[in-house]
Design an enzyme around this catalytic site. Structure first.
Site, PDB file in Angstrom:
ATOM      1  N   ASN A  46       0.837  -1.188   0.000  1.00 56.85           N
ATOM      2  CA  ASN A  46       0.000   0.000   0.000  1.00 56.85           C
ATOM      3  C   ASN A  46       0.877   1.245   0.000  1.00 56.85           C
ATOM      4  OD1 ASN A  46       0.542  -0.899   2.724  1.00 56.85           O
ATOM      5  ND2 ASN A  46      -1.118   0.356   3.516  1.00 56.85           N
ATOM      6  N   GLU A  48       0.303   5.322   0.589  1.00 49.91           N
ATOM      7  CA  GLU A  48      -0.609   6.388   0.991  1.00 49.91           C
ATOM      8  C   GLU A  48      -0.208   7.720   0.364  1.00 49.91           C
ATOM      9  OE1 GLU A  48      -1.957   4.523   5.274  1.00 49.91           O
ATOM     10  OE2 GLU A  48      -0.634   6.270   5.285  1.00 49.91           O
ATOM     11  N   CYS A  57      -4.085   0.645  -2.483  1.00 49.22           N
ATOM     12  CA  CYS A  57      -3.945  -0.558  -1.672  1.00 49.22           C
ATOM     13  C   CYS A  57      -2.917  -1.518  -2.272  1.00 49.22           C
ATOM     14  CB  CYS A  57      -5.286  -1.277  -1.568  1.00 49.22           C
ATOM     15  SG  CYS A  57      -6.568  -0.342  -0.716  1.00 49.22           S
ATOM     16  N   GLU A  59      -3.141  -4.758  -2.869  1.00 49.32           N
ATOM     17  CA  GLU A  59      -3.691  -5.672  -3.872  1.00 49.32           C
ATOM     18  C   GLU A  59      -3.760  -4.995  -5.236  1.00 49.32           C
ATOM     19  OE1 GLU A  59      -6.002  -6.480   0.020  1.00 49.32           O
ATOM     20  OE2 GLU A  59      -4.978  -4.805  -0.940  1.00 49.32           O
ATOM     21  N   CYS A  90     -10.316  -4.889   0.757  1.00 49.98           N
ATOM     22  CA  CYS A  90     -11.413  -3.920   0.815  1.00 49.98           C
ATOM     23  C   CYS A  90     -12.318  -4.098  -0.412  1.00 49.98           C
ATOM     24  CB  CYS A  90     -10.869  -2.493   0.898  1.00 49.98           C
ATOM     25  SG  CYS A  90     -10.173  -1.859  -0.652  1.00 49.98           S
ATOM     26  N   CYS A  93     -10.667  -3.172  -3.783  1.00 51.39           N
ATOM     27  CA  CYS A  93      -9.712  -4.197  -4.224  1.00 51.39           C
ATOM     28  C   CYS A  93     -10.450  -5.431  -4.729  1.00 51.39           C
ATOM     29  CB  CYS A  93      -8.747  -4.560  -3.105  1.00 51.39           C
ATOM     30  SG  CYS A  93      -7.523  -3.271  -2.831  1.00 51.39           S
TER      31      CYS A  93
END
Length: 134
Positions: A46, A48, A57, A59, A90, A93
């Protein structure tokens, strides 16, 4: 054709990917490793951003990297979080993963002994995907 998924290798790669996560805001590190249909393993972490909506993310990072290298299908994803319990992907994803492997195997691991072992179609029933576009 049923494929043997190298979960130990994917777990090692997901853990390694997590070490590269850029998480100055949430401090929530995630690593992912996907297995493509042609047998390649691609990692993602991930990343940010100060503009939170632009965060990516692990994935999705793995999927986008694999696609940039020519991948067309994903067989499995392993997600690692350094938490006491595993964290599933999530919703966003799940949707992106669905594009490249609607029935892929999903394995979420953590620092504890629990494991989420399922399939994407179980996590995202009735998914919208390429087949819905005609």
């Amino acid at each position: 054709m049923e494929h043997t998924i190298p979960w130990d290798t994917l777990a090692k790669e997901a853990r390694a990917a997590a070490r590269h996560a850029y998480v100055p805001y949430s401090r929530f590190t995630v690593g992912a490793a996907i297995l493509t249909a042609d047998g390649k393993i691609v990692r993602g972490c991930n990343v940010e951003n100060a503009s939170y909506g632009l965060t990516n993310c692990a994935e999705r990072t793995a999927i986008f990297t694999a696609r940039a290298e020519g991948m067309e299908e994903v067989l499995a994803v392993c997600i690692y979080t350094p938490t006491a319990t595993p964290t599933p992907p999530c919703g966003g994803c799940r949707q992106v993963l669905n594009e490249f492997g609607p029935t892929m195997k999903v394995h979420a691991i953590c620092d504890g002994s629990d494991i989420i072992d399922t399939t994407l179609d179980a996590l995202l029933p009735g998914a919208f995907g390429p087949k819905n576009l005609g």
